[in-house]
Design an enzyme around this catalytic site. Sequence first.
Site, PDB file in Angstrom:
ATOM      1  N   GLU A  77      -1.526 -13.391 -15.097  1.00 14.23           N
ATOM      2  CA  GLU A  77      -1.136 -13.113 -13.716  1.00 14.23           C
ATOM      3  C   GLU A  77      -0.481 -14.309 -13.029  1.00 14.23           C
ATOM      4  O   GLU A  77      -0.103 -14.209 -11.864  1.00 14.23           O
ATOM      5  CB  GLU A  77      -2.362 -12.674 -12.906  1.00 14.23           C
ATOM      6  CG  GLU A  77      -3.010 -11.408 -13.431  1.00 14.23           C
ATOM      7  CD  GLU A  77      -4.306 -11.099 -12.717  1.00 14.23           C
ATOM      8  OE1 GLU A  77      -4.287 -10.299 -11.772  1.00 14.23           O
ATOM      9  OE2 GLU A  77      -5.349 -11.670 -13.100  1.00 14.23           O
TER      10      GLU A  77
ATOM     11  N   ARG B 262       2.373 -10.504  -1.855  1.00  9.52           N
ATOM     12  CA  ARG B 262       2.747  -9.134  -2.183  1.00  9.52           C
ATOM     13  C   ARG B 262       2.398  -8.136  -1.082  1.00  9.52           C
ATOM     14  O   ARG B 262       2.831  -6.995  -1.117  1.00  9.52           O
ATOM     15  CB  ARG B 262       2.079  -8.695  -3.490  1.00  9.52           C
ATOM     16  CG  ARG B 262       0.565  -8.695  -3.468  1.00  9.52           C
ATOM     17  CD  ARG B 262       0.040  -8.304  -4.837  1.00  9.52           C
ATOM     18  NE  ARG B 262      -1.404  -8.275  -4.882  1.00  9.52           N
ATOM     19  CZ  ARG B 262      -2.088  -7.474  -5.665  1.00  9.52           C
ATOM     20  NH1 ARG B 262      -1.471  -6.648  -6.450  1.00  9.52           N
ATOM     21  NH2 ARG B 262      -3.393  -7.506  -5.674  1.00  9.52           N
TER      22      ARG B 262
ATOM     23  N   HIS C 175       0.826  -1.205   0.000  1.00  6.01           N
ATOM     24  CA  HIS C 175       0.000   0.000   0.000  1.00  6.01           C
ATOM     25  C   HIS C 175       0.863   1.258   0.000  1.00  6.01           C
ATOM     26  O   HIS C 175       0.561   2.230  -0.689  1.00  6.01           O
ATOM     27  CB  HIS C 175      -0.912   0.010   1.227  1.00  6.01           C
ATOM     28  CG  HIS C 175      -2.089  -0.895   1.099  1.00  6.01           C
ATOM     29  ND1 HIS C 175      -2.765  -1.395   2.178  1.00  6.01           N
ATOM     30  CD2 HIS C 175      -2.732  -1.380   0.020  1.00  6.01           C
ATOM     31  CE1 HIS C 175      -3.753  -2.159   1.765  1.00  6.01           C
ATOM     32  NE2 HIS C 175      -3.752  -2.162   0.463  1.00  6.01           N
TER      33      HIS C 175
ATOM     34  N   ARG D 192     -10.597  -0.896 -12.742  1.00  5.41           N
ATOM     35  CA  ARG D 192     -10.963  -1.852 -11.688  1.00  5.41           C
ATOM     36  C   ARG D 192     -12.439  -1.649 -11.337  1.00  5.41           C
ATOM     37  O   ARG D 192     -12.831  -0.558 -10.929  1.00  5.41           O
ATOM     38  CB  ARG D 192     -10.114  -1.630 -10.440  1.00  5.41           C
ATOM     39  CG  ARG D 192      -8.618  -1.641 -10.661  1.00  5.41           C
ATOM     40  CD  ARG D 192      -7.914  -1.409  -9.326  1.00  5.41           C
ATOM     41  NE  ARG D 192      -6.482  -1.225  -9.465  1.00  5.41           N
ATOM     42  CZ  ARG D 192      -5.878  -0.043  -9.587  1.00  5.41           C
ATOM     43  NH1 ARG D 192      -6.615   1.066  -9.583  1.00  5.41           N
ATOM     44  NH2 ARG D 192      -4.576   0.045  -9.705  1.00  5.41           N
TER      45      ARG D 192
ATOM     46  N   ARG E 145     -11.549  -4.409 -16.463  1.00 11.90           N
ATOM     47  CA  ARG E 145     -11.321  -5.713 -15.856  1.00 11.90           C
ATOM     48  C   ARG E 145     -12.616  -6.148 -15.167  1.00 11.90           C
ATOM     49  O   ARG E 145     -13.155  -5.420 -14.330  1.00 11.90           O
ATOM     50  CB  ARG E 145     -10.195  -5.653 -14.823  1.00 11.90           C
ATOM     51  CG  ARG E 145      -9.895  -7.029 -14.191  1.00 11.90           C
ATOM     52  CD  ARG E 145      -8.764  -6.959 -13.182  1.00 11.90           C
ATOM     53  NE  ARG E 145      -9.130  -6.228 -11.987  1.00 11.90           N
ATOM     54  CZ  ARG E 145      -8.262  -5.916 -11.012  1.00 11.90           C
ATOM     55  NH1 ARG E 145      -6.998  -6.264 -11.126  1.00 11.90           N
ATOM     56  NH2 ARG E 145      -8.657  -5.247  -9.952  1.00 11.90           N
TER      57      ARG E 145
ATOM     58  N   ASN F 225       1.879  -7.399 -10.559  1.00  9.22           N
ATOM     59  CA  ASN F 225       1.812  -7.545  -9.103  1.00  9.22           C
ATOM     60  C   ASN F 225       1.561  -9.003  -8.729  1.00  9.22           C
ATOM     61  O   ASN F 225       2.292  -9.601  -7.932  1.00  9.22           O
ATOM     62  CB  ASN F 225       0.693  -6.671  -8.522  1.00  9.22           C
ATOM     63  CG  ASN F 225       0.869  -5.200  -8.847  1.00  9.22           C
ATOM     64  OD1 ASN F 225       1.855  -4.793  -9.433  1.00  9.22           O
ATOM     65  ND2 ASN F 225      -0.104  -4.394  -8.455  1.00  9.22           N
ATOM     66  N   ASP F 226       0.503  -9.585  -9.296  1.00  7.21           N
ATOM     67  CA  ASP F 226       0.206 -10.979  -8.993  1.00  7.21           C
ATOM     68  C   ASP F 226       1.209 -11.925  -9.645  1.00  7.21           C
ATOM     69  O   ASP F 226       1.585 -12.939  -9.060  1.00  7.21           O
ATOM     70  CB  ASP F 226      -1.214 -11.333  -9.447  1.00  7.21           C
ATOM     71  CG  ASP F 226      -2.244 -11.042  -8.365  1.00  7.21           C
ATOM     72  OD1 ASP F 226      -1.913 -11.204  -7.180  1.00  7.21           O
ATOM     73  OD2 ASP F 226      -3.367 -10.646  -8.704  1.00  7.21           O
TER      74      ASP F 226
ATOM     75  N   CYS G 122      -0.281  -3.882 -16.973  1.00  8.71           N
ATOM     76  CA  CYS G 122      -1.088  -2.954 -16.177  1.00  8.71           C
ATOM     77  C   CYS G 122      -0.744  -3.034 -14.692  1.00  8.71           C
ATOM     78  O   CYS G 122      -1.466  -2.501 -13.862  1.00  8.71           O
ATOM     79  CB  CYS G 122      -2.576  -3.208 -16.385  1.00  8.71           C
ATOM     80  SG  CYS G 122      -3.134  -4.858 -15.897  1.00  8.71           S
TER      81      CYS G 122
END
Length: 592
Positions: A454, A489, A219, A320, A357, A478-479, A526
């Site tokens: 991902e 993560r 975060h 999102r 998405r 990220n994933d 992305c």
Amino acid sequence: MPEQDAPPGDARAEYEGVGVGTAAVAGPVARMGEAPPEPPDVPAAGAAGTADTADSADSADIADATAIADIADDERAKAFAALAAVAADLRSRGAAAGGDTADVLEAQAMMAEDPTLEEGIAARTAAGKTAGRAIHETFAEYREVLAGLGDYMAGRVADLDDIGARAVAAATGVPMPGLPQSTEPYVLVASDLAPADTALLDRHLVLALVTAEGGPTSHTAILARAMGIPAVVGAAGVLALTDGTPVLVDAADGTVVAHPTDDELGAAVARSVAASAAAAVSGPGRTADGLPVKLLANIGGAADVPAALAAGAEGVGLFRTEFLYLDSDRPPAFEAQVQAYREVFEAFPEGARVVVRTLDAGADKPLPFVPLGEEPNPALGVRGLRAFRAFDGRNEPVLRTQLLAIREAAGTVAAEVWVMAPMVDEAPEAEWFCRLAAACDLDVAGGRVGVMVETPSSALTAGAILAGPSGFASIGTNDLTQYTMAADRMLGALGPLQDPWHPAVLKLIGAAGAAGEAAGKPVGVCGEAAADPLLACVLVGLGVRSLSMAPSALGEVRAALAGRTLDACVAMAARASGAATAREARRAAAGG
């Protein structure tokens, strides 16, 4: 994390972490405020509802059962009021900050309002505990539960700790933990930053963020990038730094230097100024030899669109949609979805791409109307597209309604609306999604329905996936990084493993990029990796042709691409992919 001994006097010390941004800044350290002290177990003498009670509500000296009940009621009410105040404060901060910060703080506010917490607090105050103690013990119990629910939910432990500390402070009347009180610019140093604290950062005072924990997708990193504040996260040992210590924070190199030399300061500032000037370049993304690379924005809704347009985004690479769903016990109505989607679509001109998405349910985003059953490890369970294919398709109507709403909202707009499914692992899943999208009258034949890459499996089988009806692929780094490295993560202790610069991750991205080139279908990124200017060039060298990121990063990425040819990007990618570690990969890419 235990603190190390502080560097003595004016001793030089250097710490390495993961950089967020490209700026280099210098300033004095200011440490984050401490959590409140552990609250007392029982009400003090003279507590509300009594005149001269003894120290404990359980004491034999208290004969009046009504008085005991009154004390318990008062403490319960005080605890509930503290939770409500924390939730309201989080929402207020989120509304003021907007964007990604608002989404994160809304999720935290919902945690503060969890009925399970209230039940535990009520039971403890009924047993004679103070409001503060009841909050402290209930959050500690819930913390253990979360930590045992798998990677994603365990990653919320830090958020829970922050909410609990704030609630205890509110109930006991002590200062809130958080930002230092300063009227002079400073470098903020902390173990980690809670989203609520990040939302209140004054960019005129906070020169940079430095944390001992966290990774590039924590975060702190995400919100720092969105706010345009340079940061170094996951820098072990920085808690040894004391208030007032002069430091140089170099986000591009991921280093923090205590007591830097004049030469180091001059070189870093000169490079930072040059990077800022280069970031003023405008126009569509392209390499120095003219290869188009679409530069897109990641958004969560219409509120994020103005910043994207102001930064020169050519469209949206990741819209999102799950935040439409998270605060309700039922899915949003069809018309409400149409309105929310249309507000975003209408903001972009003809030819601009807006990639939606579909609902990414499961794992850290459980939804009551998408039942997934009990899971020992939700991060590796029924999430993303799986949530709608599993259980004989019992959840499929939720996805079908969303696709129909997207189609309705896209009907009259000028922008190109594309749709992609999260967590696709193999070709049959992609084909299932494309069939459902076609049944909802979305443009599968025109290449506007695709998938997210991902997991290592989807990267390695991207050729088979893109040989089918899927029109494009978008890599969620990220994933992809957390699944490749088996490192949650959100878990700060594993920050060094959460770096998308790792050669294993780069090779998987390269496999997906090569599959896209062979199939003649576009592959984009992305995830947070797209916002790193140097890594963006490497991604282009790996076959990526669109990059989507926080709007604040668009300028620097645009400038980085404009300064390199495609051949240079390919050479950088080869050097980085051939390295042994993430840090060596970054240095190899920068060194050529």
